[in-house]
Structures are given as C-alpha cells and as structure tokens.
Design a protein around this motif. Structure first.
Motif, PDB file in Angstrom:
ATOM      1  N   THR A 183      36.569  62.850  42.495  1.00 58.12           N
ATOM      2  CA  THR A 183      36.927  63.743  43.578  1.00 58.12           C
ATOM      3  C   THR A 183      38.480  63.141  43.904  1.00 58.12           C
ATOM      4  OG1 THR A 183      35.788  62.972  45.247  1.00 58.12           O
ATOM      5  CG2 THR A 183      34.683  64.727  44.019  1.00 58.12           C
ATOM      6  N   PHE A 184      39.113  63.998  44.592  1.00 59.75           N
ATOM      7  CA  PHE A 184      40.393  63.418  45.300  1.00 59.75           C
ATOM      8  C   PHE A 184      39.913  62.613  46.392  1.00 59.75           C
ATOM      9  CE2 PHE A 184      43.403  63.319  48.662  1.00 59.75           C
ATOM     10  CZ  PHE A 184      44.565  63.449  48.116  1.00 59.75           C
ATOM     11  N   ASP A 185      39.039  62.807  47.294  1.00 62.99           N
ATOM     12  CA  ASP A 185      38.517  61.793  48.388  1.00 62.99           C
ATOM     13  C   ASP A 185      38.181  60.735  47.719  1.00 62.99           C
ATOM     14  OD1 ASP A 185      39.005  63.801  50.254  1.00 62.99           O
ATOM     15  OD2 ASP A 185      37.067  64.569  50.392  1.00 62.99           O
ATOM     16  N   GLN A 186      37.350  60.504  46.658  1.00 61.72           N
ATOM     17  CA  GLN A 186      36.833  59.381  45.959  1.00 61.72           C
ATOM     18  C   GLN A 186      38.023  58.558  45.447  1.00 61.72           C
ATOM     19  OE1 GLN A 186      34.148  59.605  42.853  1.00 61.72           O
ATOM     20  NE2 GLN A 186      33.463  57.768  42.628  1.00 61.72           N
ATOM     21  N   ARG A 187      38.827  59.208  45.041  1.00 67.17           N
ATOM     22  CA  ARG A 187      40.112  58.405  44.447  1.00 67.17           C
ATOM     23  C   ARG A 187      40.675  57.792  45.511  1.00 67.17           C
ATOM     24  NH1 ARG A 187      40.501  63.533  41.400  1.00 67.17           N
ATOM     25  NH2 ARG A 187      42.481  64.222  42.491  1.00 67.17           N
ATOM     26  N   ASP A 188      40.952  58.484  46.755  1.00 71.97           N
ATOM     27  CA  ASP A 188      41.692  58.003  47.954  1.00 71.97           C
ATOM     28  C   ASP A 188      40.874  56.635  48.197  1.00 71.97           C
ATOM     29  OD1 ASP A 188      43.859  58.388  49.789  1.00 71.97           O
ATOM     30  OD2 ASP A 188      42.049  58.669  51.325  1.00 71.97           O
ATOM     31  N   ARG A 189      39.640  56.898  48.410  1.00 70.84           N
ATOM     32  CA  ARG A 189      38.825  55.669  48.836  1.00 70.84           C
ATOM     33  C   ARG A 189      39.142  54.602  48.120  1.00 70.84           C
ATOM     34  NH1 ARG A 189      35.084  59.573  50.062  1.00 70.84           N
ATOM     35  NH2 ARG A 189      33.985  58.906  48.243  1.00 70.84           N
ATOM     36  N   ALA A 224      34.278  52.133  50.029  1.00 70.01           N
ATOM     37  CA  ALA A 224      34.290  52.373  48.467  1.00 70.01           C
ATOM     38  C   ALA A 224      33.513  51.314  47.753  1.00 70.01           C
ATOM     39  CB  ALA A 224      35.563  52.409  48.105  1.00 70.01           C
ATOM     40  N   ARG A 247      41.608  53.971  45.832  1.00 68.30           N
ATOM     41  CA  ARG A 247      43.043  53.316  46.002  1.00 68.30           C
ATOM     42  C   ARG A 247      43.088  52.275  47.279  1.00 68.30           C
ATOM     43  NH1 ARG A 247      44.443  58.457  44.210  1.00 68.30           N
ATOM     44  NH2 ARG A 247      45.346  58.407  42.143  1.00 68.30           N
ATOM     45  N   ARG A 248      42.500  52.903  48.455  1.00 68.69           N
ATOM     46  CA  ARG A 248      42.547  52.065  49.504  1.00 68.69           C
ATOM     47  C   ARG A 248      41.839  50.717  49.403  1.00 68.69           C
ATOM     48  NH1 ARG A 248      40.235  55.217  53.780  1.00 68.69           N
ATOM     49  NH2 ARG A 248      39.655  56.885  52.280  1.00 68.69           N
TER      50      ARG A 248
END
Length: 124
Positions: free
Chosen positions: A75-81, A44, A83-84
């Motif tokens: 997107t959900f995947d981008q938000r997850d990346r 990210a 956050r990590r």
C-alpha cells in the motif's frame, strides 16, 4: 484451533524467510551487497537492505500468484513507512549518509525466476 493457527503462522514465516533468501541471492547475482534482513526502523520492517554503488535499496519481497499482484500488495502507507525507515537507517550509518534511498520490489511467483523491480513505485 490455536494449534492449527500456530502451525499456519510457522509455515508462513518459514516461506517468508525462504522467499527473502532467494531474493537476496538474486540481488547478489546482480551485484548488490546485502546489509541486513528483517531490519526494524521505526514502525516499519525492511525485508532486505542492500547496497549497490551509492544506491541503498530498501527491498520489499512478495510471493504472489503473479507479478502484478505483488506490486499491488504494498500500500501507499506501507511504501511511505519503508522509505522513511530506509532514510532513518541511512542517516544512522556514516558510510551510507550520502546514499540515495530507493524502494525496490523482488516479486516471486510459482515456476518463474524472481523479478527485481528497482524503484518499483517510482517515488509514489
């Protein structure tokens, strides 16, 4: 045609940097300390990393025609990346080890003041 494409890319990068600068200024006016721009962490890239109290804000900056479009763009995947990536950066810096990592959005739209939305996706 590659010259036209290169010019479009240059223009887009410049507009993105301007948007990030405006967002950072807006955050500073709200009491945030800017720790970095365009930080790479794993897969990210964080637009802005900011600190206020014990909250480490991973800030995504989006310029769209309206605020709703800006929220839907991430997107959900981008938000997850993101956050990590924020958690990874916090873990690498001793002073941030106990900070709460939060994903914020600064949305920019024509002829409107920036809108900062803390915890924009409420953990989702």
């Amino acid at each position: 045609m590659s010259g036209v494409r290169a010019e479009r890319g240059r223009t887009a990068r410049l507009a993105g940097r301007r948007s990030e600068s405006l967002a950072a200024l807006w955050l500073m006016l709200k009491g945030y300390r800017i720790l970095g721009f365009r930080l790479r962490a794993g897969p990210a890239e964080i637009d802005i990393l900011a600190l206020r109290g014990r909250v480490l804000a991973v800030v995504e900056v989006k310029r769209r025609a309206n605020i709703a479009d800006a929220l839907e763009t991430v997107t959900f995947d981008q938000r997850d990346r993101l956050r990590r990536a924020g958690a990874l950066l916090a873990a690498r810096r001793r002073a941030l080890a106990d900070a709460t990592v939060r994903l914020d959005l600064v949305a920019l739209a024509p002829r409107r003041l920036p809108m900062h939305i803390p915890d924009a996706w409420k953990g989702g």
